[in-house]
Design an enzyme around this catalytic site. Sequence first.
Site, PDB file in Angstrom:
ATOM      1  N   CYS A   1      47.915  37.067 100.824  1.00 15.36           N
ATOM      2  CA  CYS A   1      48.778  37.779 100.147  1.00 15.36           C
ATOM      3  C   CYS A   1      49.605  37.179  99.095  1.00 15.36           C
ATOM      4  O   CYS A   1      49.988  36.093  99.662  1.00 15.36           O
ATOM      5  CB  CYS A   1      49.641  38.583 101.087  1.00 15.36           C
TER       6      CYS A   1
ATOM      7  N   TYR B   1      49.697  78.791  68.669  1.00 15.39           N
ATOM      8  CA  TYR B   1      49.104  78.541  67.122  1.00 15.39           C
ATOM      9  C   TYR B   1      48.386  79.747  66.572  1.00 15.39           C
ATOM     10  O   TYR B   1      47.658  79.395  65.537  1.00 15.39           O
ATOM     11  CB  TYR B   1      48.667  77.336  67.127  1.00 15.39           C
TER      12      TYR B   1
ATOM     13  N   ASP C   1      46.468  68.342  72.829  1.00 14.70           N
ATOM     14  CA  ASP C   1      45.538  68.172  73.979  1.00 14.70           C
ATOM     15  C   ASP C   1      45.981  68.717  75.319  1.00 14.70           C
ATOM     16  O   ASP C   1      46.421  67.868  76.218  1.00 14.70           O
ATOM     17  CB  ASP C   1      45.380  66.520  74.164  1.00 14.70           C
TER      18      ASP C   1
ATOM     19  N   LYS D   1      46.506  68.803  66.930  1.00 14.36           N
ATOM     20  CA  LYS D   1      45.909  69.512  67.776  1.00 14.36           C
ATOM     21  C   LYS D   1      46.313  68.988  69.077  1.00 14.36           C
ATOM     22  O   LYS D   1      46.164  67.687  69.462  1.00 14.36           O
ATOM     23  CB  LYS D   1      44.258  68.977  67.683  1.00 14.36           C
TER      24      LYS D   1
ATOM     25  N   CYS E   1      53.261  36.737 100.495  1.00 14.97           N
ATOM     26  CA  CYS E   1      53.675  36.371 101.990  1.00 14.97           C
ATOM     27  C   CYS E   1      52.812  35.518 102.487  1.00 14.97           C
ATOM     28  O   CYS E   1      53.142  34.711 103.332  1.00 14.97           O
ATOM     29  CB  CYS E   1      54.060  37.471 102.760  1.00 14.97           C
TER      30      CYS E   1
ATOM     31  N   CYS F   1      55.985  41.422 105.160  1.00  9.09           N
ATOM     32  CA  CYS F   1      55.473  41.183 103.720  1.00  9.09           C
ATOM     33  C   CYS F   1      56.767  41.554 102.926  1.00  9.09           C
ATOM     34  O   CYS F   1      57.064  42.776 102.742  1.00  9.09           O
ATOM     35  CB  CYS F   1      54.518  41.575 103.189  1.00  9.09           C
TER      36      CYS F   1
ATOM     37  N   GLU G   1      47.802  71.530  61.307  1.00 10.06           N
ATOM     38  CA  GLU G   1      48.685  71.336  62.582  1.00 10.06           C
ATOM     39  C   GLU G   1      48.053  70.246  63.443  1.00 10.06           C
ATOM     40  O   GLU G   1      47.045  69.814  63.230  1.00 10.06           O
ATOM     41  CB  GLU G   1      48.071  72.805  63.211  1.00 10.06           C
TER      42      GLU G   1
ATOM     43  N   LYS H   1      39.290  64.701  64.486  1.00  9.74           N
ATOM     44  CA  LYS H   1      39.490  63.748  65.802  1.00  9.74           C
ATOM     45  C   LYS H   1      39.601  62.426  65.477  1.00  9.74           C
ATOM     46  O   LYS H   1      39.140  62.016  64.937  1.00  9.74           O
ATOM     47  CB  LYS H   1      38.028  64.047  66.675  1.00  9.74           C
TER      48      LYS H   1
ATOM     49  N   CYS I   1      47.602  43.688 102.377  1.00 13.90           N
ATOM     50  CA  CYS I   1      48.164  43.031 103.161  1.00 13.90           C
ATOM     51  C   CYS I   1      48.714  43.582 104.435  1.00 13.90           C
ATOM     52  O   CYS I   1      49.377  44.650 104.241  1.00 13.90           O
ATOM     53  CB  CYS I   1      49.391  42.203 102.414  1.00 13.90           C
TER      54      CYS I   1
HETATM   55  S1  IVH Z   1      43.109  76.692  66.585  1.00 10.36           S
HETATM   56  C1  IVH Z   1      38.871  79.652  66.491  1.00 10.36           C
HETATM   57  N1  IVH Z   1      45.151  75.267  66.604  1.00 10.36           N
HETATM   58  O1  IVH Z   1      41.380  72.944  70.117  1.00 10.36           O
HETATM   59  C2  IVH Z   1      39.564  78.418  67.070  1.00 10.36           C
HETATM   60  N2  IVH Z   1      43.230  74.981  68.366  1.00 10.36           N
HETATM   61  O2  IVH Z   1      37.972  73.084  69.726  1.00 10.36           O
HETATM   62  C3  IVH Z   1      41.196  78.310  67.076  1.00 10.36           C
HETATM   63  N3  IVH Z   1      43.773  73.387  69.951  1.00 10.36           N
HETATM   64  O3  IVH Z   1      40.263  75.676  71.978  1.00 10.36           O
HETATM   65  C4  IVH Z   1      41.568  77.171  67.532  1.00 10.36           C
HETATM   66  N4  IVH Z   1      45.648  72.574  68.835  1.00 10.36           N
HETATM   67  O4  IVH Z   1      42.253  74.457  72.696  1.00 10.36           O
HETATM   68  C5  IVH Z   1      43.899  75.551  67.256  1.00 10.36           C
HETATM   69  N5  IVH Z   1      46.879  73.715  66.612  1.00 10.36           N
HETATM   70  C6  IVH Z   1      45.688  74.083  67.299  1.00 10.36           C
HETATM   71  C7  IVH Z   1      45.285  73.710  68.504  1.00 10.36           C
HETATM   72  C8  IVH Z   1      43.806  74.062  68.943  1.00 10.36           C
HETATM   73  C9  IVH Z   1      44.710  72.462  70.164  1.00 10.36           C
HETATM   74  C10 IVH Z   1      42.425  73.448  70.897  1.00 10.36           C
HETATM   75  C11 IVH Z   1      42.328  74.607  71.199  1.00 10.36           C
HETATM   76  C12 IVH Z   1      40.945  75.067  71.144  1.00 10.36           C
HETATM   77  C13 IVH Z   1      40.368  73.624  70.753  1.00 10.36           C
HETATM   78  C14 IVH Z   1      39.397  73.781  69.570  1.00 10.36           C
END
Ligand code: IVH
Length: 667
Positions: free
Chosen positions: A404, A222, A117, A115, A407, A427, A113, A310, A422
């Site tokens: 500036c 998720y 942010d 991740k 101007c 200006c 999936e 990551k 300025c």
């Molecule tokens: S699963 C048991 N799925 O990433 C942990 N986490 O360090 C279950 N996050 O705290 C997390 N997208 O805030 C999961 N598709 C995703 C995610 C996701 C973002 C974040 C979440 C979690 C951190 C894990």
Amino acid sequence: MDKQQAQKEINELRELLNQYGYEYYVLDKPTVPDAEYDRKLQELTKLEAEFPELITEDSPTQRVGGEPLEGFQKVEHIVPMMSLGNAFDEQDLRDFVRRASQGTNDKISFVCELKIDGLAVSLTYENGRLVRGATRGDGTIGEDITSNLKTIRSIPLTIKETGRIEVRGEAFMPHKSFLALNEAKKEREEEPFANPRNAAAGSLRQLDPKIAARRHLDIYLYGVGEWQAEALETHSERLNKLKELGFKTNPEWKKCKTVEEVMEFVEYWTKERPNLSYEIDGIVIKVDNLKQQEELGFTAKSPRWAIAYKFPAEEAITKLTAIELNVGRTGVVTPTAILEPVKVAGTTVQRATLHNEDLIREQDIRIGDTLVIKKAGDIIPKVVRVMEEKRTGEEEEFHMPENCPECGNELVRLEEEVALRCINPNCPAQLKEGLIHFVSRDAMNIDGLGEKVITQLFREKLIHTIADLYRLKKDELLELERMGEKSVNNLLQAIEDSKENSLEKLLFGLGIRYVGSKAARTLAMEFETMENLQQASFEDLIAIDEIGDKMADAIVKHFAEEKVTNLLEELQQLGINMAYKGPKQTTVEEDAVFAGKTIVLTGKMENYTRNEAKELIEARGGSVTGSVSKKTDLLIAGEDAGSKLEKAEKLGVAIWNEQQLKSAIEG
Ligand code: IVH
């Protein structure tokens, strides 16, 4: 209507609105025009106002409700919300897959999936109703942020599932919302958020849900925490089930059987990441089978059945070719790095922020230097460091000019500020930025006058000051590029209409330091006319609740300037309204009949003059504008309505007659 009938209609409306909301916010595929949604919501609001005892917490009218909280309650997560271990490269991923395979006897497959942010949150439903939304906190104890989470329109307030179910996901701020928010912050001279994650977290920590509501957050679910009645075997089934229940799940997940497939997914999204409309910081890989998940279990902090890959820090090396200076509306001169174009995580970067001269000195950045730049969640790239080892001796130190760049006026460093400014009131760069601000939506809201047209008018020397806007002539506008008869007429009409704006719009448009649109409203309400405000002393101003020393000082100084006095005189002569026309009470209830609605009036009415109708609407939370556009929520058409009615019909804007207005006003 009797109560029973009302309940029936209310139920039907809620169901319909939930369906429309689901199509719009979760599926991103609306099936009806926005105006239709608004019309139904209006109907529901009216019915609920008539039968307040039928209002329930999960009604679509109750997304933004309630008073600001004193603080957040602590809540306990029965199933802890864990975090994930990290993988930084292919080897880490191979190790994870190997460990997982060794820890279970059967064949193993994974779900990959995105991740997201943002901020992990939990949503608890009891017998189909959202009863609690919470932050992750330390994993065991989080905070109750239900009223803020309810403002996220893709979170269903009701679901078709009995018993208790707690679902988990990531609340986040899409790029579009993030950019708009930071733009507004800049406008108010507030520190912008560094990245969408901070912005999302900051928004959900607001004690007043109305603020969170304005921040336009979104969510992807998720996972599942507690679920009494779960009868599923795999994580992928869970994702499908969540979707079926009406939750927004991220569509970009994939079942993978081998490390190679996982790597392919990772590589694909490393490239595609810049094309998403939200920020991701990695890929989450989860063992699909729930029994296997259980077998693998947890370490102290994280599950052994999942890992977060990551993305590598997005850095790149490039050359600084020049430093460009930009003069903003308030005269602040900011340096921007002009870079040799370089790709960072898929997008080409040509500029980076340098903030101010002090920071350039601190990092010892010289023109011609080779730099390491970074484009993290921050969107606007930054300089990480100078590669001194690449210096040839040809590099040039940068000094802010004394004058500036626009101007030529001398730049000054105001007390306690790092920025150079300025302070020439004439200006051109400031004037232009000031005009762009003046016509913007929260200020005079002149349709058809955006940054582009203002720049064009400026370049052609048709305008220099705000007052010039009101002296524009049809024939001179017709000579401009890309300006036809029709757009010129519309533009002139919009300018004409803006003369009738209530005082706060003009006040905000003047761009007084620290005076945002909210303060402008307060000032307009308190002083009622521009003249009163011009005469207000520092003491008069700080006597008002929301006005602090800094703002009061700026206001007094602003009105003491001769140029300002002259401008206001000119504007008055040109027929610009200088009085407050809005409601007398200080707050409009969020659930007022016209709350948040942009309304246009047209044609003749029997019972009200245009101004009376406007006041009555504004007193009920609506704002009245001059011309019909996509942003219009409702057109109120009296007798002999003409082109505005036609346009509203074409755009699918809701249309009311005078009688409907009257009954809404009379409640
Ligand atoms: S699963 C048991 N799925 O990433 C942990 N986490 O360090 C279950 N996050 O705290 C997390 N997208 O805030 C999961 N598709 C995703 C995610 C996701 C973002 C974040 C979440 C979690 C951190 C894990």
